[in-house]
Design an enzyme around this catalytic site. Structure first.
Site, PDB file in Angstrom:
ATOM      1  N   HIS A  43      -0.188   3.306   1.506  1.00 33.85           N
ATOM      2  CA  HIS A  43       0.739   4.408   1.244  1.00 33.85           C
ATOM      3  C   HIS A  43       2.177   3.894   1.268  1.00 33.85           C
ATOM      4  CE1 HIS A  43       1.457   8.669   0.705  1.00 33.85           C
ATOM      5  NE2 HIS A  43       2.372   8.649   1.657  1.00 33.85           N
ATOM      6  N   SER A  52       4.637  10.461  -2.800  1.00 36.83           N
ATOM      7  CA  SER A  52       3.824  11.251  -1.885  1.00 36.83           C
ATOM      8  C   SER A  52       4.094  12.749  -2.041  1.00 36.83           C
ATOM      9  CB  SER A  52       4.064  10.770  -0.446  1.00 36.83           C
ATOM     10  OG  SER A  52       3.135  11.341   0.441  1.00 36.83           O
ATOM     11  N   ASP A 106      -4.847   3.809  -0.007  1.00 34.25           N
ATOM     12  CA  ASP A 106      -3.899   4.775   0.566  1.00 34.25           C
ATOM     13  C   ASP A 106      -4.578   5.536   1.698  1.00 34.25           C
ATOM     14  OD1 ASP A 106      -2.124   6.935   1.082  1.00 34.25           O
ATOM     15  OD2 ASP A 106      -1.370   6.847  -0.977  1.00 34.25           O
TER      16      ASP A 106
END
Length: 256
Positions: A232, A128, A199
């Site tokens: 995610h 991320s 995501d």
């Protein structure tokens, strides 16, 4: 550890900004030390959680360095302070990028790698926001300098980004195309990007677009892996891909 941003801008408000980095966790290689990779956590996390996962990977010849980002106010959280490699607001193509924070974090990472043995291959990976910082590191390596103009000192051999994006993507192509040496470095740097199609934090389109921007800027040794249904987070099959890719790119002995 603190880092004073070495901005050379005259009278700049940011030239005195100091970033306090948290604890660094290290996973020692179980076999012959052939590579060192700095792995960067996501927003609000720390180096400890990833160090535990990385220690379980079948890559005995890699040393993993897992630093912890500074605690700072983050715009996307309404100014709430948490660990973050740089400040970030809402993800958008025309939003501002915190190059001061990025340069500080990338310099901290380079400092961690600079003391490694000369015969060890060096890389940066992350998840991320950590992936975004790793990709920004790739552009600094290609240009041979940070965004503030100071020399980038580390010879990178691998970049991995999971569920991330490329900060400063609007200007990357112009910066790389303007230098033959930058183009050479970009074309030779192996990059693996992985992104889940579902995501909900960093939408898939940003991972896909980052790949296109990097490729158009001359990063030709680039692999992009889409994971259908993945949100995610990471899953074993994604980490298996990371292991296989690292083993192939760094030619590690004794890895299965």
């Amino acid at each position: 550890m603190s880092y004073l941003n070495p901005s050379t801008g005259s009278g700049s408000r940011t030239s005195r900004m100091t970033f306090e980095f948290g604890r660094t966790y290290v996973v020692r290689p179980k076999g012959k030390h052939q590579a060192t990779i700095v792995w960067l956590h996501g927003l609000g996390d720390n180096g400890s959680s990833w160090s535990q996962l990385l220690e379980s990977l079948p890559l005995p010849n890699i040393k993993w360095i897992c630093p912890t980002a500074p605690t700072r106010p983050v715009a996307i959280l309404g100014g709430f302070p948490c660990t973050a490699w740089f400040d970030v607001g809402e993800l958008s193509d025309d939003g501002p990028d915190d190059f001061e924070g990025l340069d500080a974090s990338v310099a901290h990472i380079a400092n961690l790698l600079s003391t490694e043995p000369a015969d060890v291959k060096l890389g940066i990976g992350g998840f991320s926001m950590g992936a975004a910082t790793a990709l920004y590191s790739a552009t600094c390596f290609a240009q041979g300098k940070y965004g503030n103009g100071n020399t980038y000192p580390v010879n990178l051999r691998a970049i991995i980004g999971l569920s991330g994006w490329l900060p400063g993507s609007r200007n990357v192509r112009n910066k790389i195309e303007g230098s033959l040496e930058a183009a050479r470095r970009a074309s030779s740097l192996p990059i693996l990007l992985c992104h889940g199609s579902c995501d909900e934090v960093v939408p898939y389109k940003y991972g896909e677009r980052s790949t296109l921007v990097l490729n158009s800027a001359g990063f030709r040794n680039l692999a992009f892996k889409k994971y259908d249904g993945l949100g995610h987070y990471t899953v074993p099959r994604e980490m298996d891909e990371v292991c296989h890719w690292l083993n192939a790119r760094l030619v590690l002995e004794g890895c299965r």
